[in-house]
Design a protein around this motif. Structure first.
Motif, PDB file in Angstrom:
ATOM      1  N   LEU A 154     -29.452 -13.330  25.502  1.00  0.00           N
ATOM      2  CA  LEU A 154     -27.742 -12.585  25.918  1.00  0.00           C
ATOM      3  C   LEU A 154     -28.176 -12.024  23.409  1.00  0.00           C
ATOM      4  O   LEU A 154     -26.662 -11.754  22.968  1.00  0.00           O
ATOM      5  CB  LEU A 154     -26.850 -13.886  25.301  1.00  0.00           C
ATOM      6  CG  LEU A 154     -26.276 -14.333  26.855  1.00  0.00           C
ATOM      7  CD1 LEU A 154     -25.408 -15.588  26.515  1.00  0.00           C
ATOM      8  CD2 LEU A 154     -25.936 -13.481  27.393  1.00  0.00           C
ATOM      9  N   THR A 155     -28.920 -11.571  23.356  1.00  0.00           N
ATOM     10  CA  THR A 155     -29.390 -11.301  21.423  1.00  0.00           C
ATOM     11  C   THR A 155     -29.013 -10.107  21.884  1.00  0.00           C
ATOM     12  O   THR A 155     -28.970  -9.266  21.080  1.00  0.00           O
ATOM     13  CB  THR A 155     -30.565 -11.886  21.280  1.00  0.00           C
ATOM     14  OG1 THR A 155     -31.687 -11.295  21.907  1.00  0.00           O
ATOM     15  CG2 THR A 155     -30.859 -13.451  21.429  1.00  0.00           C
ATOM     16  N   VAL A 156     -29.479  -9.051  22.919  1.00  0.00           N
ATOM     17  CA  VAL A 156     -29.053  -7.852  22.509  1.00  0.00           C
ATOM     18  C   VAL A 156     -27.646  -7.728  23.506  1.00  0.00           C
ATOM     19  O   VAL A 156     -27.171  -8.141  24.692  1.00  0.00           O
ATOM     20  CB  VAL A 156     -30.171  -6.846  23.589  1.00  0.00           C
ATOM     21  CG1 VAL A 156     -29.441  -5.570  23.827  1.00  0.00           C
ATOM     22  CG2 VAL A 156     -31.717  -6.807  22.576  1.00  0.00           C
ATOM     23  N   TYR A 157     -26.198  -7.013  22.507  1.00  0.00           N
ATOM     24  CA  TYR A 157     -25.316  -7.861  23.160  1.00  0.00           C
ATOM     25  C   TYR A 157     -24.689  -5.764  24.705  1.00  0.00           C
ATOM     26  O   TYR A 157     -25.139  -4.707  23.908  1.00  0.00           O
ATOM     27  CB  TYR A 157     -23.741  -7.451  22.516  1.00  0.00           C
ATOM     28  CG  TYR A 157     -22.711  -7.285  22.771  1.00  0.00           C
ATOM     29  CD1 TYR A 157     -22.333  -8.800  23.327  1.00  0.00           C
ATOM     30  CD2 TYR A 157     -22.321  -6.149  22.901  1.00  0.00           C
ATOM     31  CE1 TYR A 157     -20.693  -8.595  24.128  1.00  0.00           C
ATOM     32  CE2 TYR A 157     -20.700  -6.143  23.609  1.00  0.00           C
ATOM     33  CZ  TYR A 157     -20.173  -7.438  23.878  1.00  0.00           C
ATOM     34  OH  TYR A 157     -18.602  -7.339  24.757  1.00  0.00           O
TER      35      TYR A 157
ATOM     36  N   ALA B 276     -18.920 -14.231  28.493  1.00  0.00           N
ATOM     37  CA  ALA B 276     -18.455 -14.112  27.295  1.00  0.00           C
ATOM     38  C   ALA B 276     -18.323 -15.132  25.864  1.00  0.00           C
ATOM     39  O   ALA B 276     -18.060 -15.255  24.701  1.00  0.00           O
ATOM     40  CB  ALA B 276     -16.297 -13.760  27.672  1.00  0.00           C
ATOM     41  N   ARG B 277     -18.357 -15.955  26.951  1.00  0.00           N
ATOM     42  CA  ARG B 277     -18.368 -17.271  26.367  1.00  0.00           C
ATOM     43  C   ARG B 277     -19.147 -17.793  25.467  1.00  0.00           C
ATOM     44  O   ARG B 277     -19.020 -18.385  24.012  1.00  0.00           O
ATOM     45  CB  ARG B 277     -17.258 -18.223  27.400  1.00  0.00           C
ATOM     46  CG  ARG B 277     -17.604 -19.851  26.874  1.00  0.00           C
ATOM     47  CD  ARG B 277     -16.417 -20.158  25.285  1.00  0.00           C
ATOM     48  NE  ARG B 277     -16.601 -21.531  24.745  1.00  0.00           N
ATOM     49  CZ  ARG B 277     -16.312 -21.424  23.084  1.00  0.00           C
ATOM     50  NH1 ARG B 277     -15.645 -20.916  22.241  1.00  0.00           N
ATOM     51  NH2 ARG B 277     -16.391 -23.444  22.755  1.00  0.00           N
ATOM     52  N   ALA B 278     -20.334 -17.680  26.027  1.00  0.00           N
ATOM     53  CA  ALA B 278     -22.002 -18.193  25.485  1.00  0.00           C
ATOM     54  C   ALA B 278     -21.614 -16.961  24.716  1.00  0.00           C
ATOM     55  O   ALA B 278     -22.391 -17.421  23.342  1.00  0.00           O
ATOM     56  CB  ALA B 278     -22.537 -17.637  26.716  1.00  0.00           C
ATOM     57  N   ARG B 279     -21.641 -15.992  24.278  1.00  0.00           N
ATOM     58  CA  ARG B 279     -21.288 -14.862  23.470  1.00  0.00           C
ATOM     59  C   ARG B 279     -20.433 -15.874  21.997  1.00  0.00           C
ATOM     60  O   ARG B 279     -20.987 -15.606  21.156  1.00  0.00           O
ATOM     61  CB  ARG B 279     -21.341 -14.282  23.707  1.00  0.00           C
ATOM     62  CG  ARG B 279     -22.272 -13.085  24.952  1.00  0.00           C
ATOM     63  CD  ARG B 279     -22.318 -11.412  24.725  1.00  0.00           C
ATOM     64  NE  ARG B 279     -23.506 -10.719  25.291  1.00  0.00           N
ATOM     65  CZ  ARG B 279     -23.461  -9.881  26.401  1.00  0.00           C
ATOM     66  NH1 ARG B 279     -22.676 -10.862  27.314  1.00  0.00           N
ATOM     67  NH2 ARG B 279     -24.805 -10.122  27.224  1.00  0.00           N
TER      68      ARG B 279
ATOM     69  N   LEU C 148     -15.745 -15.282  37.584  1.00  0.00           N
ATOM     70  CA  LEU C 148     -16.616 -16.581  36.631  1.00  0.00           C
ATOM     71  C   LEU C 148     -17.777 -16.321  35.601  1.00  0.00           C
ATOM     72  O   LEU C 148     -17.742 -16.785  35.098  1.00  0.00           O
ATOM     73  CB  LEU C 148     -16.539 -17.563  37.760  1.00  0.00           C
ATOM     74  CG  LEU C 148     -14.984 -18.193  38.249  1.00  0.00           C
ATOM     75  CD1 LEU C 148     -14.957 -19.486  38.712  1.00  0.00           C
ATOM     76  CD2 LEU C 148     -14.478 -18.508  37.357  1.00  0.00           C
ATOM     77  N   LEU C 149     -18.748 -15.693  36.034  1.00  0.00           N
ATOM     78  CA  LEU C 149     -19.573 -15.136  35.597  1.00  0.00           C
ATOM     79  C   LEU C 149     -19.557 -14.531  34.049  1.00  0.00           C
ATOM     80  O   LEU C 149     -20.403 -14.445  33.663  1.00  0.00           O
ATOM     81  CB  LEU C 149     -20.407 -14.299  36.793  1.00  0.00           C
ATOM     82  CG  LEU C 149     -22.097 -13.564  35.452  1.00  0.00           C
ATOM     83  CD1 LEU C 149     -22.906 -14.587  34.839  1.00  0.00           C
ATOM     84  CD2 LEU C 149     -22.521 -12.239  36.748  1.00  0.00           C
TER      85      LEU C 149
ATOM     86  N   ASP D 286     -20.860  -6.622  29.540  1.00  0.00           N
ATOM     87  CA  ASP D 286     -21.252  -6.781  31.237  1.00  0.00           C
ATOM     88  C   ASP D 286     -20.002  -6.350  32.223  1.00  0.00           C
ATOM     89  O   ASP D 286     -20.436  -5.609  33.510  1.00  0.00           O
ATOM     90  CB  ASP D 286     -21.921  -8.087  31.727  1.00  0.00           C
ATOM     91  CG  ASP D 286     -23.826  -8.127  30.834  1.00  0.00           C
ATOM     92  OD1 ASP D 286     -24.529  -7.599  30.954  1.00  0.00           O
ATOM     93  OD2 ASP D 286     -22.950  -8.803  29.355  1.00  0.00           O
ATOM     94  N   LEU D 287     -19.135  -7.685  31.811  1.00  0.00           N
ATOM     95  CA  LEU D 287     -18.427  -7.466  32.442  1.00  0.00           C
ATOM     96  C   LEU D 287     -16.802  -7.600  31.779  1.00  0.00           C
ATOM     97  O   LEU D 287     -16.710  -8.485  30.930  1.00  0.00           O
ATOM     98  CB  LEU D 287     -17.984  -8.401  33.372  1.00  0.00           C
ATOM     99  CG  LEU D 287     -19.416  -8.560  34.635  1.00  0.00           C
ATOM    100  CD1 LEU D 287     -19.890 -10.237  34.863  1.00  0.00           C
ATOM    101  CD2 LEU D 287     -19.407  -7.602  35.449  1.00  0.00           C
ATOM    102  N   THR D 288     -15.651  -6.953  31.857  1.00  0.00           N
ATOM    103  CA  THR D 288     -14.217  -6.769  31.443  1.00  0.00           C
ATOM    104  C   THR D 288     -13.698  -7.752  32.817  1.00  0.00           C
ATOM    105  O   THR D 288     -13.144  -7.246  32.760  1.00  0.00           O
ATOM    106  CB  THR D 288     -13.964  -5.923  31.212  1.00  0.00           C
ATOM    107  OG1 THR D 288     -13.951  -4.881  32.351  1.00  0.00           O
ATOM    108  CG2 THR D 288     -14.535  -4.205  30.621  1.00  0.00           C
TER     109      THR D 288
END
Length: 318
Positions: free
Chosen positions: A302-305, A105-108, A99-100, A308-310
């Motif tokens: 989140l500005t630097v992509y 992913a959704r925020a990006r 969920l994290l 993190d997690l697949t």
């Protein structure tokens, strides 16, 4: 835009949430709060208010995790900030990590620059998970309590100040005063409807325990209170004093009025949350409140992509 769906451990499935799920979500959050705090702190109105966050799209920004029997065991939402709750009996299965990853992913996907999440300091596993994935502490939050074995005394008001309970129609003026006061530290101003769903329009709102201070006809201070069903506590949702009236004892006066009003309805303690950016902790401690619990608000840039997690996929068909 297809929904992002987290890759969950075997035996779990995902579905978006809706306002119809509020009772089940509240039951889940209540179980999590009992684990962290020893008692329930949220009401269903707080869950409902989250669905009214500006820009939140339930089918894209919220989700529920069900087990093989169809029981709700975890939930998450993301909209500039995020919340993730995993039932205590289902922790350690990888749900929190999945969920994290979904919230990030959704925020990006929506172009969010920063994401924040609050975690009880007692939940060391959740705090460690956030730190591992680049979250950094932003502020400390404290749940303060005022214990009332006897009826609290109320001081005399400063010269020219009167106090009365909240009345119908006070909402717009209270909203402006609070937003002006909170501009010093909050990231954005809330519009009236968003603010009201978290305060004066919540079913738990307690107008008779909410105290308003006036200088003549001008509103100069507000203490908005909520009932806390299932506990022996009253709760203060927001306290604010107009800037040019600070240092006169108005906040202390409002707090005492609210404490006394709750005591007269049978509550024997009153609680509120504050955090380190407000600078109000010393005030509350001087009034006689003590720290019951603490939490930390974490922030991730989140500005630097980086990936993190697949732990998500783009839609249910993949």
């Amino acid at each position: 835009m297809p929904p992002l769906v987290p890759c969950l451990p075997p035996g779990y499935r995902w579905q978006p949430s809706s306002p119809d799920d509020i009772p089940a979500i509240h039951a889940l959050v209540s179980d999590c709060e009992r684990e962290s705090y020893g008692q329930v702190q949220s009401d269903a109105g707080a869950i409902a208010a989250d669905f009214h966050r500006p820009g939140l799209v339930p089918e894209l920004d919220t989700g529920l995790v069900l087990d093989s029997a169809g029981r709700l065991v975890a939930r998450a939402w993301v909209n500039r900030r995020c919340e993730v709750d995993v039932h205590p009996r289902h922790r350690g299965q990888g749900l929190g990590t999945a969920l994290l990853g979904w919230t990030l992913a959704r925020a990006r996907q929506t172009g969010t620059a920063r994401l924040v999440q609050t975690v009880p300091d007692a939940d060391t596993a959740a705090a460690a998970l956030l730190r591992t994935h680049g979250y950094e502490p932003l502020v400390t939050a404290w749940l303060l309590e005022y214990v009332m074995p006897t009826e609290p005394e109320v001081p005399e008001p400063p010269e020219g100040i009167t106090v009365r309970p909240f009345r119908e129609g006070d909402g717009p003026a209270a909203h402006i005063l609070i937003q002006d006061a909170f501009d010093e530290w909050q990231e954005r101003r809330q519009g009236y409807e968003e603010w009201a769903t978290h305060t004066v329009q919540r079913p738990a709102f307690a107008p008779q325990q909410s105290a308003l201070a006036f200088a003549g006809d001008a509103l100069v201070g507000v203490a908005l209170a909520l009932n806390a069903p299932g506990t022996n506590d009253g709760y203060l949702e927001q306290v604010a004093v107009r800037r040019d009236q600070r240092g006169r004892g108005i906040a202390r006066l409002l707090l005492r009025h609210t404490f006394r009003a709750f005591h007269r309805t049978g509550q024997r303690s009153c609680t509120l949350w504050t955090h380190s950016d407000t600078g109000a902790l010393d005030l509350y401690l001087r009034v006689g409140m003590t720290v019951r619990h603490s939490s930390t608000v974490y922030r991730k840039d989140l500005t630097v992509y980086r990936k993190d997690l697949t732990v998500y996929r783009k839609d249910l068909k993949e």
